[in-house]
Motif scaffolding. Structure first.
Motif, mmCIF file in Angstrom:
data_model
loop_
_atom_site.group_PDB
_atom_site.id
_atom_site.type_symbol
_atom_site.label_atom_id
_atom_site.label_comp_id
_atom_site.label_asym_id
_atom_site.label_seq_id
_atom_site.Cartn_x
_atom_site.Cartn_y
_atom_site.Cartn_z
ATOM 1 N N GLY A 35 45.026 37.235 43.521
ATOM 2 C CA GLY A 35 45.226 38.600 43.085
ATOM 3 C C GLY A 35 43.978 39.218 42.501
ATOM 4 N N TRP A 36 44.194 40.338 41.802
ATOM 5 C CA TRP A 36 43.110 41.128 41.252
ATOM 6 C C TRP A 36 43.369 41.481 39.792
ATOM 7 C CZ3 TRP A 36 38.936 42.013 44.367
ATOM 8 C CH2 TRP A 36 39.115 41.797 45.735
ATOM 9 N N PHE A 37 42.303 41.405 39.017
ATOM 10 C CA PHE A 37 42.271 41.917 37.653
ATOM 11 C C PHE A 37 41.148 42.939 37.599
ATOM 12 C CE2 PHE A 37 44.853 38.944 35.005
ATOM 13 C CZ PHE A 37 45.217 38.047 35.997
ATOM 14 N N ARG A 38 41.108 43.703 36.496
ATOM 15 C CA ARG A 38 39.994 44.631 36.303
ATOM 16 C C ARG A 38 39.654 44.731 34.829
ATOM 17 N NH1 ARG A 38 43.018 50.348 37.926
ATOM 18 N NH2 ARG A 38 44.296 50.540 36.028
ATOM 19 N N GLN A 39 38.422 45.125 34.566
ATOM 20 C CA GLN A 39 37.984 45.291 33.187
ATOM 21 C C GLN A 39 37.117 46.533 33.094
ATOM 22 O OE1 GLN A 39 36.057 41.856 31.455
ATOM 23 N NE2 GLN A 39 36.437 42.611 29.390
#
Length: 121
Positions: A35-39
């Motif tokens: 999956g994907w995370f963001r900051q």
């Protein structure tokens, strides 16, 4: 070990689209969720989207539902994040993540190096 390499980030105007890719290599046989995370600057890392091993189940944070689509090419060990209707608040470094667990945890087993997405207003 599993290596994750993201690509596809860039600068786009509000309302535009981008497609991120994440290629997995190494010992991927035991990876069950990707999956994907963001900051964003000055903020913590947050979950964005997740796809199961089979690609049959997907999960999204509420603010991206209906705009982002996560998909998986199992043969190529690659996942994608199609982002449409981008907003300035989507600006962040996007990280690909992989986990041996059936669901992505907040501390996945593997991280990519990140790719910058910037949305101008």
């Amino acid at each position: 070990q599993v290596q994750l390499v993201e690509s596809g980030g860039g600068l786009v105007q509000a309302g535009g689209s981008l497609k991120l890719s994440c290629a997995a290599s190494g010992r991927t046989a035991g990876v069950y969720s990707l999956g994907w995370f963001r900051q964003a600057p000055g903020k913590g890392r947050e979950f964005v989207a997740e796809i199961s091993a089979s690609g049959g189940s997907t999960y999204y944070r509420s603010s991206v539902k209906g705009r982002f689509t996560v998909s998986r090419d199992t043969a190529e060990n690659t996942i994608y994040l199609q982002m449409n209707g981008l907003k300035p608040e989507d600006t962040a470094v996007y990280y690909c993540a992989a986990d041996h667990r059936s669901r992505l945890s907040i501390t996945p087993d593997y991280w990519g190096q990140g790719t910058q997405v910037t949305v101008s207003s």
